[in-house]
Design an enzyme around this catalytic site. Structure first.
Site, PDB file in Angstrom:
ATOM      1  N   GLY A 181       0.840  -1.192   0.000  1.00 18.36           N
ATOM      2  CA  GLY A 181       0.000   0.000   0.000  1.00 18.36           C
ATOM      3  C   GLY A 181       0.873   1.238   0.000  1.00 18.36           C
ATOM      4  N   HIS A 204      -2.575   7.461   7.150  1.00 19.65           N
ATOM      5  CA  HIS A 204      -1.569   8.359   6.556  1.00 19.65           C
ATOM      6  C   HIS A 204      -2.210   9.657   6.072  1.00 19.65           C
ATOM      7  CE1 HIS A 204       2.188   6.103   6.553  1.00 19.65           C
ATOM      8  NE2 HIS A 204       1.644   5.050   5.962  1.00 19.65           N
ATOM      9  N   GLN A 239       2.920  10.013   1.768  1.00 22.71           N
ATOM     10  CA  GLN A 239       4.255   9.390   1.827  1.00 22.71           C
ATOM     11  C   GLN A 239       5.167   9.820   0.684  1.00 22.71           C
ATOM     12  OE1 GLN A 239       2.387   5.309   2.445  1.00 22.71           O
ATOM     13  NE2 GLN A 239       4.311   5.076   3.551  1.00 22.71           N
ATOM     14  N   CYS A 293       5.704  -0.303   7.626  1.00 19.99           N
ATOM     15  CA  CYS A 293       5.393   0.891   6.842  1.00 19.99           C
ATOM     16  C   CYS A 293       6.622   1.292   6.050  1.00 19.99           C
ATOM     17  CB  CYS A 293       4.980   2.033   7.772  1.00 19.99           C
ATOM     18  SG  CYS A 293       4.531   3.550   6.909  1.00 19.99           S
ATOM     19  N   LEU A 294       6.427   1.668   4.804  1.00 22.24           N
ATOM     20  CA  LEU A 294       7.561   2.085   3.967  1.00 22.24           C
ATOM     21  C   LEU A 294       8.202   3.363   4.524  1.00 22.24           C
ATOM     22  CD1 LEU A 294       6.050   1.379   0.437  1.00 22.24           C
ATOM     23  CD2 LEU A 294       7.739   0.012   1.686  1.00 22.24           C
ATOM     24  N   HIS A 314      -4.606   1.425   7.506  1.00 24.59           N
ATOM     25  CA  HIS A 314      -3.231   1.945   7.637  1.00 24.59           C
ATOM     26  C   HIS A 314      -3.028   3.113   6.656  1.00 24.59           C
ATOM     27  CE1 HIS A 314       1.314   1.231   7.905  1.00 24.59           C
ATOM     28  NE2 HIS A 314       1.201   1.978   6.824  1.00 24.59           N
ATOM     29  N   GLU A 315      -3.475   2.932   5.408  1.00 28.14           N
ATOM     30  CA  GLU A 315      -3.304   3.994   4.394  1.00 28.14           C
ATOM     31  C   GLU A 315      -4.171   5.212   4.719  1.00 28.14           C
ATOM     32  OE1 GLU A 315      -0.849   3.493   2.829  1.00 28.14           O
ATOM     33  OE2 GLU A 315      -0.769   1.304   2.899  1.00 28.14           O
TER      34      GLU A 315
END
Ligand code: GNR
Ligand code: NI
Length: 174
Positions: free
Chosen positions: A46, A140, A51, A94-95, A136-137
């Protein structure tokens, strides 16, 4: 298409609230394609626009396993219209917090309304990994990272380790 760089703390967009998309046009579709390419390259399941430093309410995901055919999804202006009482715990990564993982509890299932890349209103009922990933997204888009769901002790431990790792990386790149 282009691979964008993924921001790490303390980049301000990771703490900012993204703004609704008012028109789903070619610029938004290009952003989606670039985000998908960036997500697949990482690799991740994702990615939220915050981000990559874009404060627009756009997320992309693909939870297909690597041996399965890809199933890219793009959600514009996503809204949770229902969440289950039942919760589920998932070990999240998470990236923007690379190489750190922690258990996060969230509603097990959600119904989410969104616009697709054609600007058409859609709704999905997500469970399991898809539900976790969408939530999660969407966090963000509100400037929230998974570590914000942890105790201050655990969060600060991860963030301190992350900034140390980055400092060492920066030094060894000299
Ligand atoms: O690639 C990712 N994996 C992942 C694993 C468990 C829970 C959430 C995620 S999302 C993450 C990519 C990312 O940082 N998206 O914002
Ligand atoms: Ni993330």
């Amino acid at each position: 298409m282009a691979i964008l760089s993924v921001l790490l703390p303390p980049a301000p967009p990771l703490k900012a609230k993204a703004k609704p998309v008012d028109k789903v046009d070619d610029d938004i579709r290009r952003l989606i394609d670039d985000m998908l390419e960036t997500m697949y390259a990482a690799p991740g399941i994702g990615l939220a626009a915050n981000q990559v430093g874009v404060l627009k309410r756009v997320i992309v995901l693909d939870i297909a396993r690597s041996e399965e055919p890809p199933t890219p999804l793009a959600l514009i202006n996503p809204e949770v219209v229902w969440a289950s009482e039942e919760t589920a715990v998932f070990n999240e990564g998470c990236l923007s917090v690379p190489e750190h993982y922690a258990d996060v509890e969230r509603p097990a299932e959600v119904k989410v309304r969104f616009l697709d890349r054609k600007g058409v209103r859609q709704e999905i009922h997500a469970k399991g990994l898809l539900s976790t990933c969408i939530q999660h997204e969407m966090d963000h888009l509100e400037g929230v990272l998974f570590v914000d769901h942890l105790s201050a002790l655990k969060r600060n431990m991860i963030l301190r380790k992350l900034s140390k790792q980055r400092k060492h990386q920066a030094e060894s790149a000299l």
